[in-house]
Design an enzyme around this catalytic site. Structure first.
Site, short mmCIF file in Angstrom:
data_model
loop_
_atom_site.label_atom_id
_atom_site.label_comp_id
_atom_site.label_asym_id
_atom_site.label_seq_id
_atom_site.Cartn_x
_atom_site.Cartn_y
_atom_site.Cartn_z
N SER A 276 0.82 -1.20 0.00
CA SER A 276 0.00 0.00 0.00
C SER A 276 0.85 1.25 0.00
O SER A 276 2.02 1.23 0.35
CB SER A 276 -0.93 0.00 1.21
OG SER A 276 -0.19 0.32 2.37
N LYS A 277 0.22 2.30 -0.39
CA LYS A 277 0.91 3.58 -0.47
C LYS A 277 1.47 3.98 0.89
O LYS A 277 2.48 4.64 0.98
CB LYS A 277 -0.06 4.65 -0.95
CG LYS A 277 -0.53 4.43 -2.37
CD LYS A 277 -1.60 5.43 -2.76
CE LYS A 277 -2.06 5.18 -4.20
NZ LYS A 277 -3.09 6.13 -4.61
#
Length: 543
Positions: A276-277
RNA sequence: GGUGGGUUCGUCUAACGGUUAGGACUCAAGAUUUUCAUUCUUGCAAUAGGAGUUCGAUUCUCCUACCCACUACCA
């Protein structure tokens, strides 16, 4: 009869930087389009007015550009590109916020044909019901059962509905899921999938408060209007595929419905969950193609800034979840276009391997010609010059500045060290002694070699070097080898001591290559300096 | 919890139902070498578990386990 043209889209929402997984989705779309002579479209899905992140869209554009994944069509106002007969482009605009007016009438159409209804429940009401449900260990869903007792046009009288539509602004349009219907779907990667409509909830399609559609409506309407033939997207969309099927059906668009391919997600290299970011670069490697400066000031590493070649990066992500079925691993973008196939995309999620990424970059570095690498390195030197501070190898002294600007010289220095490097930036440590003469010497190496009669041998070698007329590799090599051999000196010790004198440490390529590239004068100067500065360590006589 | 998807060496992966289950990265050992690397050779290492179908299952079916996603007026 012309086969219907392949048109695919990459449709990110500008809520942050694109990470590796996103780039891979874009890449697969691109490869599929190019392979089929189709069109690759970049569409910006900015229907969430609350999550806009400044700079995110520019980042997406730049990241794709760096990778060489160029859209044929898409964007503008003012991200540019567009195309597909430009002036009379029937497909644009490509930014959903610019298409705002389009969606409402499609939502209305669904109301008219009974596939959607107005819902007046406030988010507070709904949230309360969700919390209530959670407390009783079940999940509240707005579906074929609960809608019968909620605030909507299905339960309210037509008059009341009309009144609320006119007097309030927080209502939505929801899709009316059919009851107990088996939805049969097909995915290119996963095959046939079935789902019962009863497990679905009545998704919001359009919101009155900002007069924008949600993803589902905007997506289906735009894909239809833009004549998208294949939807290649992340696995997180698989659960909403039945809704999308039903929307196509409700609009009467099943004949032109695109085919779907859902890509597995990229997983965190360690631990659980998808990449994920939020992960940032805490795990020792970047997850973003480009460096990202968040509005908060936080900076995340990027592959580009860390020294990866874009071709290597593309190659790495291409093989993360896809393989050609052969043992070939190195592919140019062009080759990928030829051999890519959705059918060979693996179903399981892939974990990224940083070591393999290094290997890929190294392979690409070796394929580049020396001069190209030299030019790139020179650019880096302009920004960040050599560091001549003392380190474990001793201290260095910049003695010939002109060589820093000599492309031929740098090219040679690089060619001698090429197979030791993974990144261009590695040449800092690998070639520094070609530009700096040592003024201090690695204590460890001194201890190991610089003792007994060695300094006097080096003194003699210096004179030998001085007398070599043709200072090329062949001559120097033969002369020194012959000299050491006829005197029956320990070859390794002499050569390593010579290396110590010229380099300051036990590193670098072939000794003769170093001598020749440095040149006779520079070499002699360094040997003299070494003889004057290194304190010989006499071994104690055996008692 | 519900729904859907997934599961082959540590990692990425290959294998018409028939292979000593192959390759790559990493790691280890050896060879080469004037250092460090490179290169070459060799090695370590996997079908989640259990039933079933079959002459034969990594491959097909079912169950279990585990992992992932989704379950928002986000995409």
């Amino acid at each position: 009869m012309e086969k219907s043209k392949v048109r695919v889209r990459f449709a990110p929402s500008p809520t942050g930087p694109l990470h590796m997984g996103g780039v891979r989705t874009a890449l697969y779309n691109y490869l599929f389009a190019k392979q089929n002579g189709g069109t690759f479209i970049l569409r910006i899905e900015d229907t969430d007015s609350t999550r806009f992140v400044p700079g995110a869209e520019d980042y997406i554009i730049e990241a794709l550009k760096w990778c060489g994944i160029n859209p044929d069509e898409g964007l503008d106002k003012d991200g540019h590109i567009v195309q597909s007969s430009d002036n009379n482009n029937p497909y644009g605009p490509y930014r959903q916020s610019l298409r705002k007016d389009i969606y409402k009438k499609y939502a209305d159409k669904l109301i008219e044909n009974g596939h959607a209804y107005y819902a007046f429940d406030s988010s507070e009401d709904l949230n309360r019901r969700r919390e209530e449900a959670e407390a009783h260990k079940y999940t509240f869903t707005y579906n074929y059962i609960t809608r019968k007792e909620l605030n909507n046009s299905l339960t309210l009288s037509p008059d009341k509905t009309k009144e609320l539509l006119e007097t309030t602004t927080n209502w939505t349009i929801r899709f009316k899921n059919p009851e107990d219907k088996m939805i049969k779907m097909h995915d290119i990667i996963r095959g046939d999938i079935e789902m019962n409509s009863n497990t679905l909830d009545d998704k919001v399609l359009w919101k009155r408060n900002d007069e924008l559609p949600t993803y589902h409506l905007a997506n289906i309407v735009d894909d239809h209007l833009m004549k998208i033939s294949h939807v290649i997207r992340g696995e997180e969309w698989l659960p909403s595929l039945p809704l999308h099927y039903m929307l196509y059906d409700a609009f009467g668009w099943t004949d032109s419905q695109p085919e779907f391919a859902h890509l597995s997600l990229l997983l965190k290299p360690t631990g659980k969950g998808k990449l994920s970011k939020r992960d940032g670069d805490k795990m020792g490697f970047p997850i973003f193609p480009l460096e990202w400066k968040a509005p908060t000031g936080e900076i995340s590493h990027g592959y580009r800034e860390d020294g990866y070649f874009p071709e290597a990066f593309v190659n790495i992500i291409a093989l993360l979840g896809w393989n050609p079925g052969t043992e070939q691993e190195i592919f140019s973008l062009k080759e990928l276009i030829d051999v890519f196939s959705l059918e060979r995309v693996v179903k399981a999620g892939a974990r990224f391997n940083p070591e393999k990424a290094h290997w890929f970059n190294q392979e690409y570095l070796r394929m580049k010609d020396d001069k190209t690498l030299a030019k790139e390195f020179m650019e880096m030197l302009k920004v960040k010059p050599f560091d001549n501070s003392t380190n474990e190898d001793g201290a260095k002294d910049l003695i010939n500045n002109s060589r820093i600007n000599d492309l031929e010289y740098i090219t040679k220095a690089i060619s001698l060290n090429k197979d030791r490097a993974t990144f261009v930036k590695d040449f800092y440590n690998l070639t520094d002694f070609f530009f700096y003469a040592p003024i201090e010497y690695s204590a460890k190496t001194v201890k190991k070699f610089w003792k007994n009669e060695i300094p006097s041998h080096i003194e003699e070698i210096k004179d030998v070097i001085k007398n070599i007329e043709t200072f090329d590799v062949e001559t120097v090599s033969k002369t020194i080898h012959d000299y050491i051999e006829t005197h029956e000196w320990p070859f390794g010790k002499v050569m390593n001591s010579l290396r110590l004198a010229l380099v300051g440490a036990s590193k670098g390529p072939d000794m003769v290559e170093i001598l020749v590239l440095l040149g006779k004068d520079e070499s002699i100067m360094r040997i003299e300096r070494a003889l004057a500065n290194i304190k010989p360590r006499q071994t104690l006589p055996q008692s």
